[in-house]
Scaffold this active site. Structure first.
Site, PDB file in Angstrom:
ATOM      1  CG  ASN A  70      -1.885  -1.100   1.308  1.00 49.65           C
ATOM      2  OD1 ASN A  70      -2.187  -1.715   0.289  1.00 49.65           O
ATOM      3  ND2 ASN A  70      -2.393  -1.393   2.502  1.00 49.65           N
ATOM      4  CG  ASP A 116      -0.500   0.656   5.268  1.00 49.44           C
ATOM      5  OD1 ASP A 116       0.178   0.557   6.310  1.00 49.44           O
ATOM      6  OD2 ASP A 116      -1.330  -0.220   4.909  1.00 49.44           O
TER       7      ASP A 116
END
Ligand code: ADP
Length: 299
Positions: free
Chosen positions: A30, A255
């Protein structure tokens, strides 16, 4: 190159009665994906892991390449394949079942030469506690040694502890290894909720001090809608993220924050701009469903 290292898994998400849609997912993936969106063309973004030589592994590499992520360093292994998880829905609640104990990614640091070759071009290396958790004890040591050498050679190292005790043999090993990892890093980027739960930190400042004492260069503590704390030896600053309404799905908040924070910091060296970029992107990601959300136009 901005190089993220970790495990990318096959995700099977429910798509109707008894059917599933296949995708690829992982915390470090991610971050690589968002870093690619956020960094300009003067930066390459790469991903390092280990995968199989089978079709699903090839499809994962195609997925990364389509996202303009460099996969040339990735280790391929005949005898293993990708880890997999299945999402199931019951009364609106999601539960997860994992098949990852034999995944190729667990061997990503087993061949030190392949790992070190992948680090050569990296200006910034990003990994997480999940990257460490999936490795054998010996490979963790070897991985951290490789990080130390890369840093000596000029790379910056960034790390999100992403504490997931179920992936570790025991919580003490997790805490010891994450603390050791912090000591090789320029940036340690934890989420306070994890630190509270697994280190028992009373407040975000305690997390900051603990990671600085472990040897981290800078510490950036995220805390949902609360202030982001940024510290290095001698300075501590708090930044309030812009309030976000209509939160739909907080998957990948941390993330995506890390990706935009680091990308902006690499571009401008400005801490305040980096936090604003991180919080701005994370704020948009949590307003939509799924981990990978196309929201660059509004970054
Ligand atoms: P994680 O996904 O790792 O648990 P956090 O919950 O700490 O991450 O959130 C990461 C960042 O996402 C925060 O620093 C903030 O910028 C943004 N964020 C998360 N939740 C909210 C929220 N409720 N309101 C505004 N921003 C949020």
């Amino acid at each position: 190159m901005f190089l993220a290292i970790g495990e990318c898994m096959v995700e099977m998400a429910p798509s109707g009665s008894g059917t599933f849609k296949m995708g690829f997912a992982g915390d470090t993936l991610n971050t690589a994906w968002y870093a690619r969106k956020y960094l300009g063309n003067d930066w390459n973004v790469g991903y390092f892991t280990a995968v199989g030589t089978d079709q699903v592994s090839s499809e994962m590499l195609e997925f990364l390449q389509t996202a303009n992520i460099d996969v040339s360093g990735i280790r391929r292994m005949d005898e293993r394949t990708l880890g997999l998880y299945l999402i199931q829905l019951k009364d609106g609640e999601r539960s997860f079942a994992y098949w990852r104990s034999q995944s190729a990614a667990r061997c990503l640091a087993a061949d030190r030469d392949v790992l070190e070759a992948s680090l050569e071009q990296a200006g910034l290396i990003y990994f997480s506690g999940i990257t460490l958790a999936i490795l054998s004890a010996g490979d963790r040591k070897s991985f951290l040694e490789a990080m130390r050498s890369a840093r000596k050679a000029g790379a910056q190292i960034a790390f999100d502890p992403n504490l997931r005790p179920r992936l570790w043999e025991d919580p003490n090993t997790m805490r010891a290894c994450v603390t050791e990892a912090a000591g090789v890093c320029d940036f340690v980027m934890p989420s306070f909720e994890d630190e509270l739960t697994h280190f028992g930190d009373a407040d975000p400042k305690t997390s900051v001090e603990r990671y600085l004492a472990a040897g981290a260069g800078s510490v950036v503590v995220k805390n949902g809608p609360e202030d982001v704390l940024c510290a290095r030896q001698g300075t501590l600053r708090a930044f309030q993220p812009r309030p976000v309404s209509n939160i739909v799905d907080t998957t990948a908040a941390g993330d995506s924050f890390n990706a935009a924070f680091l990308a902006e910091y690499l571009k401008s060296g400005n801490l305040e701009a980096a936090v604003a970029a991180g919080a701005g992107l994370a704020g948009r990601v949590i307003q939509q469903r799924g981990a990978l959300v196309d929201c660059l136009e509004s970054v």
